[in-house]
Design a protein around this motif. Structure first.
Motif, short mmCIF file in Angstrom:
data_model
loop_
_atom_site.label_atom_id
_atom_site.label_comp_id
_atom_site.label_asym_id
_atom_site.label_seq_id
_atom_site.Cartn_x
_atom_site.Cartn_y
_atom_site.Cartn_z
N ILE A 84 2.07 70.47 55.39
CA ILE A 84 1.47 69.14 55.21
C ILE A 84 2.01 68.55 53.90
CG2 ILE A 84 -0.62 70.00 54.02
CD1 ILE A 84 -2.12 67.84 55.79
N PRO A 85 2.36 67.24 53.88
CA PRO A 85 2.97 66.70 52.67
C PRO A 85 2.02 66.73 51.46
CG PRO A 85 2.38 64.95 54.19
CD PRO A 85 2.18 66.24 54.93
N TYR A 86 2.64 66.75 50.30
CA TYR A 86 1.85 66.79 49.07
C TYR A 86 1.07 65.49 48.91
CZ TYR A 86 0.71 67.47 44.18
OH TYR A 86 0.03 67.62 43.00
N LEU A 87 1.75 64.37 49.14
CA LEU A 87 1.08 63.06 49.07
C LEU A 87 0.61 62.67 50.47
CD1 LEU A 87 3.59 61.07 46.80
CD2 LEU A 87 1.53 62.30 46.11
N LEU A 146 -6.33 73.14 52.88
CA LEU A 146 -7.20 73.32 54.05
C LEU A 146 -7.99 72.05 54.36
CD1 LEU A 146 -8.16 75.26 56.28
CD2 LEU A 146 -10.04 75.91 54.77
N LYS A 147 -8.61 71.49 53.34
CA LYS A 147 -9.39 70.26 53.57
C LYS A 147 -8.49 69.15 54.11
CE LYS A 147 -13.74 69.86 51.21
NZ LYS A 147 -14.51 69.35 50.08
N ARG A 148 -7.28 69.08 53.56
CA ARG A 148 -6.37 68.03 54.00
C ARG A 148 -5.94 68.24 55.45
NH1 ARG A 148 -1.71 67.31 50.71
NH2 ARG A 148 -1.60 65.46 52.01
N LEU A 149 -5.73 69.51 55.81
CA LEU A 149 -5.37 69.80 57.21
C LEU A 149 -6.54 69.46 58.13
CD1 LEU A 149 -3.44 73.17 56.79
CD2 LEU A 149 -2.52 71.09 57.80
N ILE A 150 -7.75 69.77 57.68
CA ILE A 150 -8.93 69.49 58.50
C ILE A 150 -9.02 67.99 58.80
CG2 ILE A 150 -11.48 69.43 58.47
CD1 ILE A 150 -11.39 72.19 57.11
N SER A 151 -8.69 67.16 57.80
CA SER A 151 -8.77 65.73 58.13
C SER A 151 -7.53 65.24 58.87
CB SER A 151 -9.09 64.87 56.90
OG SER A 151 -8.18 65.12 55.90
#
Ligand code: SPV
Ligand code: MG
Length: 435
Positions: free
Chosen positions: A53-56, A154-159
């Motif tokens: 998943i990208p950093y930004l 993880l949180k970013r992947l969840i969204s």
């Protein structure tokens, strides 16, 4: 004089731009020479479907791209395939680097050419600049997955994703399997999103029972080999979290190492694995006491992205659906970031029933399941019922145990290793893995 109204041509450029570099600017500059540039910016989900998943996140990348002077407009590209955006815009040109003629993007390219043909659009390819040290940039970015970056994933992947697929990893080698396993299927890449650090698997590797004989310090120092060699987020099985007094140190240890989440279960006293048939010696914690553990864990956590997930053992201990739902409510209100409803039934009916009811509640949080005993249930059924995280909790350790056993017996039986050679990994293959 005759005024010739010439409509500007439309030029489509697909980009993900996590690290923006002069190669992107060059492509956009060339593209703008053909007409108005519309950038199809890959969404976080589209990027996460084939690489990290990208950093930004999308919103931030969009701000950057739409402020580049060669760009007229930015729209989301939600899949790796360009087709639906191309059908929508019907550009006169698509501009891309020529580096996609080989490798994983070859099929995407072929589909672009085919689609453009429908309205006589053209593909313009720009010579790929080999002097941009992209690989080394990405390597630093990926391998140097510092604790903060990894923890937040993880949180970013969840969204960003429809669901999170997690596989157990118990050492660097098994973690590399989680990191690198990828299949291409119907235009999509199927991968694992995160790793499960399982108390059962960690205990097995040490030849000890899954009853907290292997203490947290030992398990967390064991994580360092995974942290050094991989980048995907880690979910830590923290049993019941230990005594309330110890929770704050446990949380600090995990989050400073870059672990994204810990799951604590509402059992107390001597711990036994939830899949043991006889749970007679297991007792469930009181709602009050366990909610307090959740509150402590949330209160001491430094970062906003570290997740505390509450695991409910009511169905394991035959306490019934009502008890499970009741606990879920209290745990959510105590601050749990997600709920794991565990079950040792052969069928997924009970977890699905739980999910159906729980998902409707105003206090609902993302739901986690561990389909070890109900392994016939497909992911799509669980997702449809409301599950967001699916953990395959022990499959790598069980696979390697069986493979080692078969190999050992084959040598005993044949009095040489020849028979087993064709069934095990080639020495060259394992050597290249660690090159
Ligand atoms: C583990 O993997 O250690 C777990 C899941 O806690 S279970 O084995 O099902 O209890
Ligand atoms: Mg466990």
């Amino acid at each position: 004089t005759k005024i010739i109204m010439k409509l500007k041509k439309k030029v489509y450029v697909g980009l993900s731009v996590d690290i923006i570099h002069e190669g992107h600017i060059n492509i956009l500059k060339v593209a703008s020479g053909y007409g108005d540039v519309i950038v199809g910016l890959l969404t976080d989900e589209a990027i996460a479907s084939y690489k990290n998943i990208p950093y930004l996140d999308y919103a931030r990348r969009k701000i950057i791209v739409q402020n580049i002077k060669y760009v007229k407009k930015v729209i989301p590209q939600k899949t790796l395939s360009y087709v639906s955006n191309l059908e929508l815009i019907r550009p006169d040109y698509v501009v891309h680097g020529d580096d996609w003629r080989e490798g994983i993007q070859k099929k995407t390219r072929a589909k672009v050419i085919k689609t453009l043909k429908k309205w006589s659009g053209k593909l313009v390819e720009i010579k790929y600049k080999k002097d941009i040290p992209l690989n080394s940039i990405y390597k630093i970015f990926e391998k140097g997955s510092l604790p903060d970056v990894r923890r937040s994933k993880l949180k970013r992947l969840i969204s960003a994703k429809k669901f999170i697929r997690v596989l157990e990893a118990h050492d660097a080698l098994s973690a590399l399997i989680v990191e690198n396993s990828k299949i291409y299927e119907k235009g999509n890449y199927e991968t694992f999103d995160a790793m499960w650090s399982s108390s059962l698997a960690d205990s097995l590797t040490k030849g000890k029972p899954d009853n907290q004989s292997v203490d947290f310090s030992t398990r967390i120092s064991g994580l360092s080999q995974i942290l050094e060699t991989t980048t995907k987020p880690i979910i830590f099985d923290a049993d019941n979290g230990g005594r309330s007094e110890h929770i704050s140190n446990l949380v600090r240890s995990l989050e400073s190492n870059g672990v994204s989440a810990m799951i604590i279960e509402d059992k107390k006293g001597a711990k036994i694995n939830s899949l043991f048939n006889n749970q007679a010696s297991s007792t469930q914690d009181s709602i009050k006491n366990f909610s307090n553990k959740i509150k402590i864990a949330k209160a001491v956590s430094f970062s906003s992205d570290f997740m505390v997930i509450a695991r409910i053992e009511s169905l394991i201990l035959n306490k019934g659906m009502k008890d499970a739902l009741n606990r879920a409510k209290s745990y959510c209100k105590a601050g749990a970031d997600a709920i794991l409803i565990h079950s040792k039934s052969k069928y997924s009916d009970e977890v699905i029933k739980f999910a159906n009811i729980f998902s409707q509640k105003s206090y609902a949080k993302p739901l986690v399941c561990v389909p070890s005993t109900y392994s016939k249930t497909y992911e799509k059924t669980l997702i449809k019922s409301g599950f967001k995280i699916i953990i395959y909790a022990n499959h790598q350790i069980r696979a390697s145990y069986r493979a080692m056993q078969i190999t050992a017996k084959s040598i005993l039986k044949n009095k040489r290793s020849y028979e087993t050679e064709k069934k095990i990994a080639k020495i060259q293959e394992v050597l290249t893995l660690i090159e």
